[in-house]
Design a protein around this motif. Sequence first.
Motif, mmCIF file in Angstrom:
data_model
loop_
_atom_site.group_PDB
_atom_site.id
_atom_site.type_symbol
_atom_site.label_atom_id
_atom_site.label_comp_id
_atom_site.label_asym_id
_atom_site.label_seq_id
_atom_site.Cartn_x
_atom_site.Cartn_y
_atom_site.Cartn_z
ATOM 1 N N VAL A 86 -9.937 18.589 5.888
ATOM 2 C CA VAL A 86 -8.731 17.921 6.394
ATOM 3 C C VAL A 86 -8.961 16.415 6.455
ATOM 4 C CG1 VAL A 86 -7.159 17.711 8.357
ATOM 5 C CG2 VAL A 86 -8.000 19.966 7.669
ATOM 6 N N ARG A 87 -10.140 16.008 6.927
ATOM 7 C CA ARG A 87 -10.464 14.579 6.971
ATOM 8 C C ARG A 87 -10.329 13.961 5.590
ATOM 9 N NH1 ARG A 87 -15.127 16.146 10.124
ATOM 10 N NH2 ARG A 87 -16.459 15.695 8.319
ATOM 11 N N LEU A 88 -10.865 14.638 4.592
ATOM 12 C CA LEU A 88 -10.851 14.099 3.236
ATOM 13 C C LEU A 88 -9.419 13.965 2.711
ATOM 14 C CD1 LEU A 88 -12.554 13.089 0.912
ATOM 15 C CD2 LEU A 88 -12.749 15.445 0.091
ATOM 16 N N ARG A 89 -8.578 14.967 2.964
ATOM 17 C CA ARG A 89 -7.193 14.885 2.495
ATOM 18 C C ARG A 89 -6.448 13.735 3.158
ATOM 19 N NH1 ARG A 89 -7.366 20.637 2.516
ATOM 20 N NH2 ARG A 89 -6.279 20.753 4.523
ATOM 21 N N ILE A 90 -6.707 13.525 4.445
ATOM 22 C CA ILE A 90 -6.036 12.434 5.148
ATOM 23 C C ILE A 90 -6.504 11.081 4.611
ATOM 24 C CG2 ILE A 90 -5.793 11.274 7.388
ATOM 25 C CD1 ILE A 90 -5.869 14.041 8.692
ATOM 26 N N LEU A 91 -7.805 10.939 4.405
ATOM 27 C CA LEU A 91 -8.336 9.684 3.868
ATOM 28 C C LEU A 91 -7.781 9.404 2.476
ATOM 29 C CD1 LEU A 91 -12.077 9.977 4.976
ATOM 30 C CD2 LEU A 91 -10.381 8.370 5.878
ATOM 31 N N GLU A 92 -7.710 10.423 1.644
ATOM 32 C CA GLU A 92 -7.185 10.232 0.292
ATOM 33 C C GLU A 92 -5.693 9.922 0.327
ATOM 34 O OE1 GLU A 92 -8.425 13.894 -1.472
ATOM 35 O OE2 GLU A 92 -10.275 13.018 -2.291
ATOM 36 N N GLY A 93 -4.964 10.563 1.246
ATOM 37 C CA GLY A 93 -3.543 10.260 1.390
ATOM 38 C C GLY A 93 -3.314 8.833 1.860
ATOM 39 N N ARG A 94 -4.135 8.404 2.814
ATOM 40 C CA ARG A 94 -4.040 7.031 3.305
ATOM 41 C C ARG A 94 -4.320 6.030 2.192
ATOM 42 N NH1 ARG A 94 -1.688 3.488 6.751
ATOM 43 N NH2 ARG A 94 -3.098 1.809 7.355
ATOM 44 N N ARG A 95 -5.358 6.298 1.410
ATOM 45 C CA ARG A 95 -5.690 5.406 0.300
ATOM 46 C C ARG A 95 -4.551 5.334 -0.712
ATOM 47 N NH1 ARG A 95 -10.848 6.712 -3.369
ATOM 48 N NH2 ARG A 95 -9.543 8.535 -3.823
ATOM 49 N N SER A 96 -3.979 6.482 -1.034
ATOM 50 C CA SER A 96 -2.865 6.508 -1.984
ATOM 51 C C SER A 96 -1.690 5.696 -1.469
ATOM 52 C CB SER A 96 -2.436 7.958 -2.236
ATOM 53 O OG SER A 96 -1.318 8.006 -3.098
ATOM 54 N N ARG A 97 -1.404 5.831 -0.178
ATOM 55 C CA ARG A 97 -0.295 5.068 0.403
ATOM 56 C C ARG A 97 -0.561 3.564 0.342
ATOM 57 N NH1 ARG A 97 3.681 7.020 3.344
ATOM 58 N NH2 ARG A 97 3.430 8.538 1.675
ATOM 59 N N LEU A 98 -1.785 3.166 0.631
ATOM 60 C CA LEU A 98 -2.115 1.742 0.610
ATOM 61 C C LEU A 98 -2.150 1.189 -0.813
ATOM 62 C CD1 LEU A 98 -4.847 1.352 3.368
ATOM 63 C CD2 LEU A 98 -2.420 0.818 3.490
ATOM 64 N N GLU A 99 -2.552 2.018 -1.776
ATOM 65 C CA GLU A 99 -2.525 1.557 -3.163
ATOM 66 C C GLU A 99 -1.092 1.305 -3.623
ATOM 67 O OE1 GLU A 99 -6.641 3.632 -4.856
ATOM 68 O OE2 GLU A 99 -4.710 4.676 -5.037
ATOM 69 N N GLU A 100 -0.158 2.121 -3.153
ATOM 70 C CA GLU A 100 1.255 1.874 -3.438
ATOM 71 C C GLU A 100 1.706 0.561 -2.802
ATOM 72 O OE1 GLU A 100 3.291 5.238 -1.912
ATOM 73 O OE2 GLU A 100 2.488 6.641 -3.384
ATOM 74 N N ARG A 101 1.235 0.338 -1.581
ATOM 75 C CA ARG A 101 1.594 -0.904 -0.885
ATOM 76 C C ARG A 101 1.017 -2.111 -1.610
ATOM 77 N NH1 ARG A 101 0.202 -0.896 5.358
ATOM 78 N NH2 ARG A 101 1.535 0.953 5.153
ATOM 79 N N LEU A 102 -0.204 -1.968 -2.117
ATOM 80 C CA LEU A 102 -0.828 -3.065 -2.868
ATOM 81 C C LEU A 102 0.000 -3.442 -4.090
ATOM 82 C CD1 LEU A 102 -4.699 -2.465 -2.993
ATOM 83 C CD2 LEU A 102 -3.487 -4.458 -2.088
ATOM 84 N N GLU A 103 0.487 -2.455 -4.815
ATOM 85 C CA GLU A 103 1.296 -2.728 -5.997
ATOM 86 C C GLU A 103 2.549 -3.502 -5.629
ATOM 87 O OE1 GLU A 103 2.158 0.814 -8.136
ATOM 88 O OE2 GLU A 103 0.055 1.318 -8.510
ATOM 89 N N ARG A 104 3.186 -3.109 -4.518
ATOM 90 C CA ARG A 104 4.398 -3.816 -4.087
ATOM 91 C C ARG A 104 4.085 -5.247 -3.657
ATOM 92 N NH1 ARG A 104 5.278 1.133 -1.394
ATOM 93 N NH2 ARG A 104 4.769 0.171 0.618
ATOM 94 N N LEU A 105 2.987 -5.425 -2.936
ATOM 95 C CA LEU A 105 2.619 -6.765 -2.478
ATOM 96 C C LEU A 105 2.282 -7.679 -3.651
ATOM 97 C CD1 LEU A 105 0.398 -5.889 0.628
ATOM 98 C CD2 LEU A 105 2.610 -7.042 0.667
ATOM 99 N N ARG A 106 1.537 -7.153 -4.620
ATOM 100 C CA ARG A 106 1.184 -7.969 -5.782
ATOM 101 C C ARG A 106 2.411 -8.335 -6.598
ATOM 102 N NH1 ARG A 106 -3.972 -4.072 -7.009
ATOM 103 N NH2 ARG A 106 -5.530 -5.232 -5.796
#
Length: 205
Positions: free
Chosen positions: A124-144
């Motif tokens: 469960v920890r791993l899925r949450i961490l990977e989900g968080r990373r995916s969400r932030l990578e989407e945010r990075l694309e928008r910010l850039r």
Amino acid sequence: MAGKRGSGVLELAVLGLLNESPMHGYELRKRLNALLGMFRAFSYGSLYPCLKQLLANGLIVEDRPEEPNVAIALQSRRSKIVYRLTAEGKERLQHLLTETGPATWEDEGFGVRFAFFSHTRADVRLRILEGRRSRLEERLERLRAALARTRERVDHYTLELQNHGLESVEREVRWLNELIGRERAAQENASTSDRNQDAPRRDGR
């Protein structure tokens, strides 16, 4: 919808803290402020309605001290109540700690879930961490993309602020990459250890 998500975060935080030890309302407020204050503005006014609902649902109970013939005790009655988790409350907490949906990797939900990672299953920890990373990578694309569009049109200070926001997200993504790497390595080591322990049994030794 935001209010519902916020109440879910508060429920998890309260149950998680009471799972560690029973607490007076005042102590619980201080612990919640330290926990939730890092991720959002915590309103003390939201705590007691949450406790009332948890009591109604049988997830916590109140331990009230015996104070016969002490009139002034009424003035501090609430502060002397100790809240304690029930068996149903522990089951509810374990259920909450298995959830891995989008709410668990949003800014507010992720911070509180991370605070209770020591009580959360490794997968469960791993899925949450990977989900968080995916969400932030989407945010990075928008910010850039936003930075590229506005770079020539904004003043120096606005540009600095945008760069600061971008760097903050990049820094968290790097941190998540390190955590995910350690989680995967730990799971692989545990799996290898289990296989090694099973090998003698399969050999009949």
